[in-house]
Design an enzyme around this catalytic site. Sequence first.
Site, PDB file in Angstrom:
ATOM      1  N   ASP A 248      -7.802   3.876   1.127  1.00  0.00           N
ATOM      2  CA  ASP A 248      -7.009   4.363   2.146  1.00  0.00           C
ATOM      3  C   ASP A 248      -7.717   4.879   3.106  1.00  0.00           C
ATOM      4  O   ASP A 248      -8.576   5.831   3.153  1.00  0.00           O
ATOM      5  CB  ASP A 248      -6.273   5.543   1.429  1.00  0.00           C
ATOM      6  CG  ASP A 248      -5.234   6.112   2.359  1.00  0.00           C
ATOM      7  OD1 ASP A 248      -5.342   5.827   3.746  1.00  0.00           O
ATOM      8  OD2 ASP A 248      -4.494   7.057   1.785  1.00  0.00           O
TER       9      ASP A 248
ATOM     10  N   ARG B 289      -3.136  -0.595   5.375  1.00  0.00           N
ATOM     11  CA  ARG B 289      -3.903  -1.579   4.756  1.00  0.00           C
ATOM     12  C   ARG B 289      -2.928  -2.875   4.517  1.00  0.00           C
ATOM     13  O   ARG B 289      -3.435  -4.081   4.830  1.00  0.00           O
ATOM     14  CB  ARG B 289      -4.260  -1.050   3.295  1.00  0.00           C
ATOM     15  CG  ARG B 289      -5.471  -0.264   3.148  1.00  0.00           C
ATOM     16  CD  ARG B 289      -5.728   0.735   2.104  1.00  0.00           C
ATOM     17  NE  ARG B 289      -4.441   1.338   1.752  1.00  0.00           N
ATOM     18  CZ  ARG B 289      -4.348   2.265   0.789  1.00  0.00           C
ATOM     19  NH1 ARG B 289      -5.086   2.109  -0.197  1.00  0.00           N
ATOM     20  NH2 ARG B 289      -3.287   3.212   0.635  1.00  0.00           N
TER      21      ARG B 289
ATOM     22  N   CYS C 120       0.800  -1.249   0.054  1.00  0.00           N
ATOM     23  CA  CYS C 120      -0.013  -0.036  -0.037  1.00  0.00           C
ATOM     24  C   CYS C 120       0.760   0.919   0.022  1.00  0.00           C
ATOM     25  O   CYS C 120       2.165   1.064  -0.379  1.00  0.00           O
ATOM     26  CB  CYS C 120      -1.128  -0.088   1.149  1.00  0.00           C
ATOM     27  SG  CYS C 120      -0.156   0.100   2.762  1.00  0.00           S
TER      28      CYS C 120
END
Length: 174
Positions: A135, A21, A15
């Site tokens: 996000d 994440r 990420c």
Amino acid sequence: MSLSSDAPKRVLCVCLGNICRSPTAQEVFRQHVALAGLQIEVDSAGTAAYHVGESPDKRSQQFAKSRGYNLSHHTGRHLSQQDFYDYDLILAMDTNNLTALKQLQQSLTASEHTAARIALFSEHDPVFVGQDVPDPYYGDAEDFEQVLDQIESSVMAWVDRWQVACKTCSKDEM
Ligand code: 4NP
């Protein structure tokens, strides 16, 4: 030909910051890969270096913990060129990460062979196929729960494919 039906040996989740994440994806993978009896290493990294050396975001840790995932052991790290040789599957949590990964891979000299196949994390997800894992950094509780919902769903889809792949491959290939 579909390479995705082959069980990889080493998977890297990527990420932006490697604090929300991808460390979550790493731990969800770790648990489900182990439960499935697969021998696949999973790590994570970020395309940006903002949070190198840091623990995962406290909110990610808290929401993951409520579903039985402990993220506390991870330390943020920056994606490196070496990762393209060390991992055979690199999974991007969103399309921006996917673009960054493809650009980096292309910047490696054409004569060099990198093992890594690059794919979107949601590539085989039956519910969120082709979708970004959004996000959550500037988000709220709902966003962190959404991240976990999507990650659990996509991880199960990969593990199901790899289990099928491993049932049909020889011991040497496993
Ligand atoms: P991640 O989330 O990419 O899921 O780890 C982010 C963490 C930090 C920032 C952005 C996204 N940041 O801008 O610092």
